[in-house]
Design an enzyme around this catalytic site. Structure first.
Site, PDB file in Angstrom:
ATOM      1  N   LYS A  13       0.812  -1.225   0.000  1.00  0.00           N
ATOM      2  CA  LYS A  13       0.000   0.000   0.000  1.00  0.00           C
ATOM      3  C   LYS A  13       0.844   1.272   0.000  1.00  0.00           C
ATOM      4  CE  LYS A  13      -0.999   0.090   4.970  1.00  0.00           C
ATOM      5  NZ  LYS A  13       0.356  -0.407   5.241  1.00  0.00           N
ATOM      6  N   ARG A  88      -4.639   2.351  12.689  1.00  0.00           N
ATOM      7  CA  ARG A  88      -4.239   0.952  12.817  1.00  0.00           C
ATOM      8  C   ARG A  88      -4.990   0.259  13.934  1.00  0.00           C
ATOM      9  NH1 ARG A  88       1.047   1.247  10.311  1.00  0.00           N
ATOM     10  NH2 ARG A  88       2.174  -0.724  10.288  1.00  0.00           N
ATOM     11  N   ARG A 127      11.601  -9.043   0.536  1.00  0.00           N
ATOM     12  CA  ARG A 127      12.052  -7.711   0.941  1.00  0.00           C
ATOM     13  C   ARG A 127      13.262  -7.780   1.873  1.00  0.00           C
ATOM     14  NH1 ARG A 127       8.339  -3.611   4.397  1.00  0.00           N
ATOM     15  NH2 ARG A 127       6.931  -3.437   2.651  1.00  0.00           N
ATOM     16  N   ARG A 133      15.644  -3.007   6.867  1.00  0.00           N
ATOM     17  CA  ARG A 133      14.960  -2.110   7.798  1.00  0.00           C
ATOM     18  C   ARG A 133      15.070  -2.736   9.175  1.00  0.00           C
ATOM     19  NH1 ARG A 133       9.031  -0.649   5.679  1.00  0.00           N
ATOM     20  NH2 ARG A 133       8.534  -1.191   7.809  1.00  0.00           N
ATOM     21  N   ARG A 144       4.277  -8.466  13.544  1.00  0.00           N
ATOM     22  CA  ARG A 144       3.526  -7.356  12.945  1.00  0.00           C
ATOM     23  C   ARG A 144       2.282  -7.876  12.216  1.00  0.00           C
ATOM     24  NH1 ARG A 144       6.843  -4.416   9.129  1.00  0.00           N
ATOM     25  NH2 ARG A 144       6.084  -2.374   9.654  1.00  0.00           N
TER      26      ARG A 144
END
Ligand code: AMP
Length: 190
Positions: A13, A88, A127, A133, A144
């Site tokens: 997104k 969220r 990724r 990250r 998550r």
């Protein structure tokens, strides 16, 4: 135009939000990017957020809501904005509703980027091989996803009940998903 982009971490997104915001001439507000910038700058907010983010948890609602209150008043938001990664939790969605009501504004739509969990996990594994990250270890990513299912996914029904939800199939290439997104908005105009 004021819209929320909703979807699991890894559903793509953010990429779509950046492109769509640019095309529409509206602001792209990513709370994740804002928090990462705060961490990088070493601000008080960043210090508070870093541990929580590294652990895959959600930063407290109050903190995020304050960030959004302030950010959405900046000049580049005058024509509208895409909220990417906010709300969220149901509490954040309610705080957003109160904020908009106070400003005599409303959300035009909420777009769900719909992607099966196995595909999300496959993308995140990819990724990890190309980006680093600090919140992207495999363990953190799984946490998550769990938090998304528990705390964020209830927003799908929340916004469906309000009649503002658009669902975009997020399984294709970046260009395919973007076309589906454009179609979802074009359908609204008809
Ligand atoms: P993102 O880049 O949107 O995946 O966000 C990265 C991390 O920032 C999340 O895992 C959370 O720790 C934190 N975060 C971002 N947006 C929010 C939010 N709306 N509420 C709470 N925590 C957030």
């Amino acid at each position: 135009m004021k819209t929320v982009f909703l979807g699991a971490p890894g559903a793509g997104k953010g990429t779509q939000a950046k492109r769509f915001a640019q095309a529409q001439g509206i602001a792209h507000i990513s709370t994740g990017d804002m928090l990462r910038a705060a961490v990088a700058s070493g601000s008080a907010l960043g210090l508070q957020a870093k541990k929580i983010m590294d652990d895959g948890q959600l930063v407290p609602d109050k903190l995020i809501v304050e960030l959004i209150e302030e950010r959405t008043q900046q000049a580049d938001c005058r024509r509208g904005y895409i909220l990417d990664g906010f709300p969220r939790t149901v509490e954040q969605a309610e705080a957003l509703a109160v904020m908009l009501e106070r400003r005599k504004e409303s959300l035009d739509s909420v777009v769900l980027f719909d992607l099966a969990e196995e595909e999300v996990l496959r993308r995140l594994a990819y990724r990890r091989t190309v980006e680093s990250r600090s919140d992207d270890s495999e363990e953190t990513q799984l946490k998550r996803q769990r938090i998304y299912q528990e705390q964020t996914a209830p927003l799908i029904q929340y916004y469906r009940d309000q009649g503002v939800l658009k669902v975009v199939d997020a399984a294709g290439t970046i260009d395919q998903v973007y076309s589906a997104l454009e179609q979802a908005f074009a359908a609204q105009g008809r």
